[in-house]
Design an enzyme around this catalytic site. Structure first.
Site, PDB file in Angstrom:
ATOM      1  N   LYS A 196       0.879  -1.176   0.000  1.00  0.00           N
ATOM      2  CA  LYS A 196       0.000   0.000   0.000  1.00  0.00           C
ATOM      3  C   LYS A 196       0.916   1.226   0.000  1.00  0.00           C
ATOM      4  O   LYS A 196       1.445   1.619   1.039  1.00  0.00           O
ATOM      5  CB  LYS A 196      -0.880  -0.018   1.252  1.00  0.00           C
ATOM      6  CG  LYS A 196      -2.222   0.662   1.125  1.00  0.00           C
ATOM      7  CD  LYS A 196      -2.200   2.106   0.713  1.00  0.00           C
ATOM      8  CE  LYS A 196      -1.961   3.037   1.883  1.00  0.00           C
ATOM      9  NZ  LYS A 196      -1.804   4.459   1.434  1.00  0.00           N
ATOM     10  N   GLY A 206       6.470   5.103   8.445  1.00  0.00           N
ATOM     11  CA  GLY A 206       5.638   6.301   8.430  1.00  0.00           C
ATOM     12  C   GLY A 206       5.623   6.957   9.790  1.00  0.00           C
ATOM     13  O   GLY A 206       6.604   6.890  10.535  1.00  0.00           O
ATOM     14  N   SER A 207       4.487   7.563  10.118  1.00  0.00           N
ATOM     15  CA  SER A 207       4.419   8.382  11.328  1.00  0.00           C
ATOM     16  C   SER A 207       4.178   7.526  12.574  1.00  0.00           C
ATOM     17  O   SER A 207       3.568   6.452  12.503  1.00  0.00           O
ATOM     18  CB  SER A 207       3.286   9.399  11.178  1.00  0.00           C
ATOM     19  OG  SER A 207       2.057   8.723  11.043  1.00  0.00           O
ATOM     20  N   VAL A 229       0.342   6.574  13.207  1.00  0.00           N
ATOM     21  CA  VAL A 229      -0.177   5.443  12.433  1.00  0.00           C
ATOM     22  C   VAL A 229       0.508   4.151  12.885  1.00  0.00           C
ATOM     23  O   VAL A 229      -0.139   3.104  13.010  1.00  0.00           O
ATOM     24  CB  VAL A 229      -0.007   5.701  10.916  1.00  0.00           C
ATOM     25  CG1 VAL A 229      -0.413   4.476  10.122  1.00  0.00           C
ATOM     26  CG2 VAL A 229      -0.829   6.915  10.487  1.00  0.00           C
ATOM     27  N   GLY A 230       1.801   4.235  13.181  1.00  0.00           N
ATOM     28  CA  GLY A 230       2.520   3.060  13.662  1.00  0.00           C
ATOM     29  C   GLY A 230       1.863   2.475  14.903  1.00  0.00           C
ATOM     30  O   GLY A 230       1.698   1.257  15.020  1.00  0.00           O
ATOM     31  N   GLU A 279       8.945   1.341  11.263  1.00  0.00           N
ATOM     32  CA  GLU A 279      10.021   2.339  11.166  1.00  0.00           C
ATOM     33  C   GLU A 279       9.338   3.698  11.209  1.00  0.00           C
ATOM     34  O   GLU A 279       8.634   4.078  10.271  1.00  0.00           O
ATOM     35  CB  GLU A 279      10.794   2.118   9.866  1.00  0.00           C
ATOM     36  CG  GLU A 279      12.179   2.718   9.912  1.00  0.00           C
ATOM     37  CD  GLU A 279      12.232   4.157   9.474  1.00  0.00           C
ATOM     38  OE1 GLU A 279      11.701   5.016  10.213  1.00  0.00           O
ATOM     39  OE2 GLU A 279      12.792   4.414   8.399  1.00  0.00           O
ATOM     40  N   CYS A 304      13.629  10.239   7.123  1.00  0.00           N
ATOM     41  CA  CYS A 304      13.534   9.751   8.502  1.00  0.00           C
ATOM     42  C   CYS A 304      14.879   9.812   9.212  1.00  0.00           C
ATOM     43  O   CYS A 304      14.938   9.984  10.420  1.00  0.00           O
ATOM     44  CB  CYS A 304      12.967   8.331   8.528  1.00  0.00           C
ATOM     45  SG  CYS A 304      13.794   7.239   7.391  1.00  0.00           S
TER      46      CYS A 304
HETATM   47  P1  NAI Z   1       1.544   8.530   7.534  1.00  0.00           P
HETATM   48  O1  NAI Z   1       2.092   7.736   8.647  1.00  0.00           O
HETATM   49  O2  NAI Z   1       0.124   8.966   7.573  1.00  0.00           O
HETATM   50  O3  NAI Z   1       1.728   7.740   6.155  1.00  0.00           O
HETATM   51  C1  NAI Z   1       2.565   6.613   5.947  1.00  0.00           C
HETATM   52  C2  NAI Z   1       1.773   5.506   5.259  1.00  0.00           C
HETATM   53  O4  NAI Z   1       0.771   5.020   6.156  1.00  0.00           O
HETATM   54  C3  NAI Z   1       1.024   5.930   4.001  1.00  0.00           C
HETATM   55  O5  NAI Z   1       1.035   4.878   3.061  1.00  0.00           O
HETATM   56  C4  NAI Z   1      -0.384   6.146   4.521  1.00  0.00           C
HETATM   57  O6  NAI Z   1      -1.359   6.024   3.526  1.00  0.00           O
HETATM   58  C5  NAI Z   1      -0.497   5.031   5.516  1.00  0.00           C
HETATM   59  N1  NAI Z   1      -1.542   5.221   6.539  1.00  0.00           N
HETATM   60  C6  NAI Z   1      -2.077   6.384   6.991  1.00  0.00           C
HETATM   61  N2  NAI Z   1      -3.019   6.141   7.918  1.00  0.00           N
HETATM   62  C7  NAI Z   1      -3.069   4.791   8.075  1.00  0.00           C
HETATM   63  C8  NAI Z   1      -3.833   3.920   8.909  1.00  0.00           C
HETATM   64  N3  NAI Z   1      -4.719   4.373   9.778  1.00  0.00           N
HETATM   65  N4  NAI Z   1      -3.608   2.589   8.830  1.00  0.00           N
HETATM   66  C9  NAI Z   1      -2.678   2.103   7.972  1.00  0.00           C
HETATM   67  N5  NAI Z   1      -1.951   2.874   7.146  1.00  0.00           N
HETATM   68  C10 NAI Z   1      -2.137   4.202   7.200  1.00  0.00           C
HETATM   69  O7  NAI Z   1       2.502   9.794   7.356  1.00  0.00           O
HETATM   70  P2  NAI Z   1       2.153  11.243   6.736  1.00  0.00           P
HETATM   71  O8  NAI Z   1       0.860  11.761   7.259  1.00  0.00           O
HETATM   72  O9  NAI Z   1       2.289  11.133   5.275  1.00  0.00           O
HETATM   73  O10 NAI Z   1       3.345  12.123   7.332  1.00  0.00           O
HETATM   74  C11 NAI Z   1       3.212  12.726   8.595  1.00  0.00           C
HETATM   75  C12 NAI Z   1       4.519  12.711   9.352  1.00  0.00           C
HETATM   76  O11 NAI Z   1       4.956  11.375   9.553  1.00  0.00           O
HETATM   77  C13 NAI Z   1       5.682  13.372   8.642  1.00  0.00           C
HETATM   78  O12 NAI Z   1       5.679  14.739   8.832  1.00  0.00           O
HETATM   79  C14 NAI Z   1       6.857  12.691   9.278  1.00  0.00           C
HETATM   80  O13 NAI Z   1       7.176  13.314  10.497  1.00  0.00           O
HETATM   81  C15 NAI Z   1       6.356  11.296   9.552  1.00  0.00           C
HETATM   82  N6  NAI Z   1       6.794  10.352   8.502  1.00  0.00           N
HETATM   83  C16 NAI Z   1       7.852   9.531   8.761  1.00  0.00           C
HETATM   84  C17 NAI Z   1       8.338   8.729   7.774  1.00  0.00           C
HETATM   85  C18 NAI Z   1       9.498   7.839   8.013  1.00  0.00           C
HETATM   86  O14 NAI Z   1      10.327   7.690   7.140  1.00  0.00           O
HETATM   87  N7  NAI Z   1       9.588   7.155   9.138  1.00  0.00           N
HETATM   88  C19 NAI Z   1       7.783   8.722   6.417  1.00  0.00           C
HETATM   89  C20 NAI Z   1       6.621   9.560   6.262  1.00  0.00           C
HETATM   90  C21 NAI Z   1       6.185  10.352   7.278  1.00  0.00           C
END
Ligand code: NAI
Ligand code: MG
Length: 495
Positions: free
Chosen positions: A191, A244-245, A248-249, A266, A300
């Site tokens: 996804k 991701g964030s 959500v993690g 991660e 990250c």
């Molecule tokens: P996010 O955590 O919402 O998105 C990451 C992935 O999770 C995307 O594929 C998204 O569609 C999916 N997702 C979102 N909600 C979900 C749910 N309830 N259940 C399962 N999957 C879900 O991150 P977002 O909103 O794009 O970015 C927000 C902040 O997160 C950033 O400002 C940054 O601080 C952090 N982040 C960290 C990352 C890393 O490399 N560890 C990568 C992206 C964001």
């Protein structure tokens, strides 16, 4: 900052459809979401938005391929060959893959074509080499009563691996999750993030071209709270690997926990860069700057807590300011740009909010701090001087915002470095080998870069401690996490 005089390359978009068992299909309910170009605000594609029914179909397809298809039964060498072919196809297709990432989320085309995409290919090539070397161990055991015993272990694929990926390095992070999973004989459902889905769809097309059977690599594009949540909570999935964030993690951990499936999270970081008085500053400064401003800080592993010894802090600040002021923030396709756009308006607002908090909490704004008004989502590289208790030093901003913090002793540097809820990585700059070792030993992180910064290597594990998540991807440990080890005791009669 203008896009008027840039000719963008012409490239094909993959069909913006779900990829289930080799078929390209729309969502069952016809839903789509819009992907926009953050440099121009123009629509790039209307992409199928998977719902529960579609995710069910994708997981069923992956499960069917795993249970009844050829992939998990194909020999290791054959799986390795297919993944090697995929690596070559990714390299050959680098321009298209990079253009898809640049147009959807504003990463510099140059950085993607020369960085993310070749690194994604390397991840597949690396794990292709492991596909025929996945093994357990064997040993003689003490007799059990009258019986002699021999024991061995085998490593078997898990089944269906779900990969939920972010927008900042979409093809690369998908490759990190898929390459070891597929090398081990698993099947997968990916996804990708809403802001950058197309390179993953293209990757799935290339996987087909490489001869990887239908159903091995399924893609469900869609919204996080719908498609992502459906996949993370799906009972037919054996492992969830998420980047991701933290928010959500956490929610994924609660679903995954109920079912005891394997989980890798991660969740980003707030990495310190520890710059000691004996660092080779001339050599270090480009790395320190890159650690803050590369990909507009949307990384990250970004090192946005710049901890500098008081004897060198002014030089470090000057070096960062010079890097910020010489940065060319502009169209991701323009050769002259050294920084592209922020992924979307929400993220740019978030960065602005953090800059405001820095100012209101009393940090000293040295340079930058303004968003560039106009069609695109551009942020200026920004340097603050302050302390580790500021919100800008505590939260992952995911923007080009450095906070420089002074220290006097090695102990103080380590204490500040570890004073964070995160623990993904750290960077240490010093020419003193003894200091380097003692500092590395004390840092509470998953990875340390010494006298440099960069991208994780597929041969070495990557992952965090504390709030940066759980588990490891990449390296031998990552591969082990894509298999289940079965122990076999053989009893036999003594002769
Ligand atoms: P996010 O955590 O919402 O998105 C990451 C992935 O999770 C995307 O594929 C998204 O569609 C999916 N997702 C979102 N909600 C979900 C749910 N309830 N259940 C399962 N999957 C879900 O991150 P977002 O909103 O794009 O970015 C927000 C902040 O997160 C950033 O400002 C940054 O601080 C952090 N982040 C960290 C990352 C890393 O490399 N560890 C990568 C992206 C964001
Ligand atoms: Mg976009």
């Amino acid at each position: 900052m203008t896009t008027a005089d840039i000719t963008r390359p012409v490239f094909d978009l993959p069909e913006p459809l779900l990829r289930i068992g080799g078929a390209r299909v729309g969502a069952a309910d016809g839903a789509t979401y819009t992907s926009t170009d953050p440099a121009t605000g123009e629509v790039v594609a209307e992409i199928a938005a998977a719902g529960q029914e579609d995710v069910d179909a994708a997981v069923r397809s992956a499960r069917h391929q795993f249970e009844h298809g050829e992939w998990s039964r194909t020999s290791g060498p054959e799986r390795g060959k297919a993944l090697t072919r995929l690596a070559a196809l990714i390299e050959a297709d680098a321009e298209t893959l990079a253009a898809l990432e640049a147009v959807e989320m504003g990463k510099l085309y140059r950085d993607s074509v020369g960085g993310d995409i070749p690194c994604a290919a390397e991840a597949f090539r690396h794990f292709a080499g492991w596909a025929d070397k996945i093994s357990g161990s064997a040993m003689s055991l003490p007799n059990f009563g009258p019986q002699q015993r021999f024991g061995y272990t085998v490593r078997q694929p898990l089944g269906v691996v779900a990969a939920i990926t972010p927008w900042n390095n979409p093809a690369l992070i998908a490759a990190w999750k898929l390459a070891p999973a597929l090398a081990a004989g698993n099947t997968a459902v990916v996804k990708p993030a809403e802001d950058a889905s197309l390179s993953t769809l293209r990757l799935a097309e290339l996987a087909s071209e490489a001869g990887i059977p239908d159903g091995v690599l399924n893609v469900v594009t869609g919204l996080g709270p719908v498609a992502g949540a459906a996949l993370a909570g799906h009972g037919g999935v054996d492992k969830v690997s998420f980047t991701g964030s933290p928010t959500v993690g956490q929610s994924i951990r609660s679903f995954a926990g109920e079912s005891f499936r394997k989980l890798v999270l991660e969740l980003g970081g707030k990495a310190p860069q520890l710059i000691f008085e004996d660092a080779d500053l001339e050599a270090a400064m480009p790395w320190i700057s890159m650690g803050n401003f590369y990909h507009q800080g949307q990384v990250c592993a970004a090192g946005t807590r710049v901890l500098a010894h008081e004897s060198v802090i002014d030089q470090v600040v000057d070096g960062l300011v010079a890097a910020a002021e010489s940065a060319v923030v502009g169209d991701p396709f323009d050769d002259r740009s050294t920084m592209g756009t922020i992924v979307n308006a929400k993220q740019l607002d978030r960065i602005d909010g953090y800059i405001d908090s820095g100012i209101s909490e009393g940090a000293q704004l040295i340079c930058g701090g303004k968003r560039e008004r106009g069609a695109g989502f551009y942020a200026q590289p920004t340097v603050f001087r302050g302390t580790n208790d500021l919100t800008i030093a505590r939260d992952e901003i995911f923007g080009p915002v450095a906070t420089v913090i002074g220290f006097r002793t090695t102990e103080e540097a380590v204490r500040i470095a570890n004073d964070t809820r995160y623990g993904l990585n750290a960077m240490v700059y010093s020419q003193n080998i003894s200091r380097v070792h003692s500092v590395v030993e004390k840092l509470r992180v998953g990875t340390v870069w010494v006298n440099g910064w960069g991208v994780p290597d597929p041969a070495l594990p990557w992952g965090g401690r504390a709030g940066s998540g759980i588990g490891r991807e990449l390296g031998r440990s990552g591969l082990d996490g894509d298999t289940e080890e079965k122990t076999v005791h053989i009893g036999f009669d003594s002769m």
